[in-house]
Motif scaffolding. Structure first.
Motif, mmCIF file in Angstrom:
data_model
loop_
_atom_site.group_PDB
_atom_site.id
_atom_site.type_symbol
_atom_site.label_atom_id
_atom_site.label_comp_id
_atom_site.label_asym_id
_atom_site.label_seq_id
_atom_site.Cartn_x
_atom_site.Cartn_y
_atom_site.Cartn_z
ATOM 1 N N THR A 33 -7.034 4.220 -1.074
ATOM 2 C CA THR A 33 -7.358 4.267 0.357
ATOM 3 C C THR A 33 -8.594 3.444 0.674
ATOM 4 O O THR A 33 -8.614 2.671 1.655
ATOM 5 N N TRP A 34 -9.626 3.583 -0.137
ATOM 6 C CA TRP A 34 -10.857 2.833 0.127
ATOM 7 C C TRP A 34 -10.669 1.333 -0.101
ATOM 8 O O TRP A 34 -11.236 0.512 0.621
ATOM 9 N N LEU A 80 -5.598 4.043 8.857
ATOM 10 C CA LEU A 80 -4.735 2.973 8.345
ATOM 11 C C LEU A 80 -3.320 3.075 8.913
ATOM 12 O O LEU A 80 -2.690 2.071 9.232
ATOM 13 N N VAL A 122 -5.653 8.097 -5.378
ATOM 14 C CA VAL A 122 -5.289 7.990 -3.957
ATOM 15 C C VAL A 122 -6.527 7.669 -3.127
ATOM 16 O O VAL A 122 -6.484 6.831 -2.211
ATOM 17 N N PHE A 167 0.825 -1.206 0.000
ATOM 18 C CA PHE A 167 0.000 0.000 0.000
ATOM 19 C C PHE A 167 0.860 1.258 0.000
ATOM 20 O O PHE A 167 0.610 2.204 -0.762
ATOM 21 N N ILE A 172 -8.768 0.181 3.125
ATOM 22 C CA ILE A 172 -9.577 0.148 4.343
ATOM 23 C C ILE A 172 -10.671 -0.909 4.250
ATOM 24 O O ILE A 172 -11.028 -1.536 5.258
ATOM 25 N N ALA A 225 -10.939 10.891 2.901
ATOM 26 C CA ALA A 225 -9.794 10.059 2.537
ATOM 27 C C ALA A 225 -8.639 10.260 3.511
ATOM 28 O O ALA A 225 -7.977 9.293 3.921
ATOM 29 N N LEU A 277 1.049 4.145 -2.853
ATOM 30 C CA LEU A 277 0.731 5.526 -2.498
ATOM 31 C C LEU A 277 1.877 6.457 -2.880
ATOM 32 O O LEU A 277 1.647 7.542 -3.456
ATOM 33 N N LEU A 300 -9.343 8.437 6.747
ATOM 34 C CA LEU A 300 -9.150 6.992 6.616
ATOM 35 C C LEU A 300 -7.667 6.633 6.516
ATOM 36 O O LEU A 300 -7.234 5.592 7.025
ATOM 37 N N LEU A 301 -6.877 7.502 5.869
ATOM 38 C CA LEU A 301 -5.426 7.270 5.829
ATOM 39 C C LEU A 301 -4.859 7.295 7.245
ATOM 40 O O LEU A 301 -3.990 6.477 7.597
#
Length: 473
Positions: free
Chosen positions: A280-281, A204, A276, A4, A284, A197, A8, A200-201
């Motif tokens: 991310t989705w 993570l 991105v 990941f 997650i 986003a 990214l 959520l990052l």
């Protein structure tokens, strides 16, 4: 987590490296006056600051695509990271930036008119009809999905009432000058999409979730034979990697951008940002449900409803703020993409018949049949509507890629940057149509691969001949 993080980092780095290379290929030059400055009409051609144009473009192209598509694509496993990353950098962002530059160079005209300049008048005629139909289809999809969600959230108001409310909003937003609704509200929703986003990052990076690593190209779908990675993944994750719909939205912002040097951040940057968000989705979604298999099982238990996954992930991971952002993501985002789809349809029809859009009655005359058709489509089963939207979206991406290829050949530029993606997507699109039970449903994969390969090479030969004849003129 390592896979990941690498993906990214590649996406972010690509904006400053491959994006700059494409900018050189396009010869972006601030001495060239853009359509926004040269043709300002107070309706569609209207100069706006870069930050506003970027946020509007991001929201226009995003909708729920990089969220829902990424969640459904994550069911294939970590291989989804590879398609989002490589697709976003070399397919989608290249497609969005160079098609955006082409549109700027052609006075901000709608996509079919620009395609016709490079693939001929016959193709222009087909793409005019195809694109208007796609825009109405997109608008209808993004009437139905938020209406369904809103009616489930507020059962006291029926779905049909929400359809009419959303239609009324679409009509207003489509007819008013671009700075009145789109220019004011969309940047706010764009910031909300980015904030979701980023949140959520953070989850993570600092939470307890474990993101699966890419150790093989294994297909984690519950029924991998029915849903092979090639071609299904390439169709499932569209907006996070490449989407023809994006090129239909580019004329809206090509008529607002004030210099060519800002095009990279607006077109390439918005697509990288969308990738991105999709990455991310996808991460997650897999991490939240304990891996791609758990994600697939939970989605199957809820009828494949990605909106349910967005809701539970957001509320659980981000609390009350997450619930608000989830509402914006699953309701506001499709509505904002839906109204710009109808606005694009209006511009396409206006360009076809060379209709001045300053008089409001002329705008209304175009909008009335568009919205009448859109409402009729909402009466059709949603699964049928979505099926044809997904296919036609990637078909349009193929057409745009071939257009970019011809433009590069004509200008003696590196055409391989468009030729390879055009070949890949044309093959994938043909393979999908042949193998999918929703279309031809041929059961023999080898036969579908052979036919798709032959058709792809035949199309390549036709386009090469077209580009050579045009170059010799």
């Amino acid at each position: 987590m390592i896979t990941f993080l690498i993906c990214l980092a590649l996406l972010v780095t690509a904006y400053f490296t491959y994006g700059r290379y494409l900018e050189k290929i396009a010869e972006a030059d601030d001495s060239n006056t853009t359509p926004a400055m040269r043709m300002a009409d107070g309706i569609d051609y209207m100069p706006m600051p870069r930050w506003r144009v970027f946020l509007i473009q991001l929201l226009n192209i995003a909708g729920t695509g990089p969220i829902f598509g990424a969640i459904l694509g994550a069911c294939f496993g970590p291989v989804a990271f590879i398609w989002i990353t490589l697709g976003g950098i070399f397919f989608g962002a290249m497609h969005d930036f160079l098609s955006g530059m082409l549109i700027i160079r052609h006075d901000g005209r709608s996509l079919p008119e620009v395609v016709g300049e490079y693939l001929g008048s016959g193709t222009r005629a087909v793409v005019r009809v195809f694109t208007v139909a796609l825009m109405i289809l997109v608008g209808s999809v993004f009437i139905l999905s938020p209406a369904q969600l809103l009616s489930s959230m507020m059962p006291a108001v029926s779905q049909s009432v929400w359809v009419w409310i959303i239609l009324a909003y679409y009509l207003i937003a489509t007819m008013l000058p671009v700075d009145k609704v789109i220019g004011k509200l969309y940047p706010i929703f764009g910031v909300a999409l980015i904030a979701m986003a980023v949140g959520l990052l953070g989850v993570l990076f600092f939470g307890t979730y474990s993101i699966p690593e890419l150790t093989s190209l294994h297909n984690y779908q519950l029924n991998p034979e029915a849903l092979p990675i090639v071609p299904t993944l390439f169709i499932t994750i569209a907006c996070g990697a490449i989407s023809g719909f994006h090129a239909t939205q580019s004329p809206l912002m090509a008529r607002c951008i004030t210099s060519e040097k800002k095009a990279r951040s607006v077109f390439y940057g918005s697509m990288i940002s969308e990738s991105v968000i999709a990455l991310t989705w996808a991460a997650i979604a897999m991490a939240f449900f304990g891996g791609p298999t758990g994600l697939g099982e939970n989605l199957a238990d809820h009828g494949g409803n990605a909106a349910w996954a967005v809701d539970i992930i957001s509320r659980t991971s981000l609390g009350h703020l997450g619930a608000i952002l989830a509402l914006l993501g699953v309701v506001a985002a499709p509505i904002t993409s839906g109204d710009t789809a109808f606005r694009s349809a209006r511009l396409i029809v206006a360009d076809i018949f060379n209709l001045d859009q300053r008089p409001i009655l002329k705008r209304f005359a175009i909008c009335l049949p568009l919205f009448g058709t859109g409402y009729a489509i909402t009466l059709i089963n949603f699964d049928v509507v979505w099926r044809y939207f997904a296919w036609s979206n990637q078909a349009l991406a193929c057409i745009v890629l071939w257009t970019i290829y011809v433009w590069l050949v004509r200008n003696s530029k590196n055409y391989w940057i468009a030729l390879v993606p055009a070949l890949v997507m044309t093959f994938v699109e043909g393979y999908f149509v042949l193998i999918s039970p929703q279309f031809f449903g041929f059961g023999n994969h080898n036969l579908c691969i052979a036919i798709s390969a032959v058709l792809t090479l035949a199309l390549m030969w036709c386009v090469i001949l077209k580009s050579k004849s045009a170059r010799s003129l």
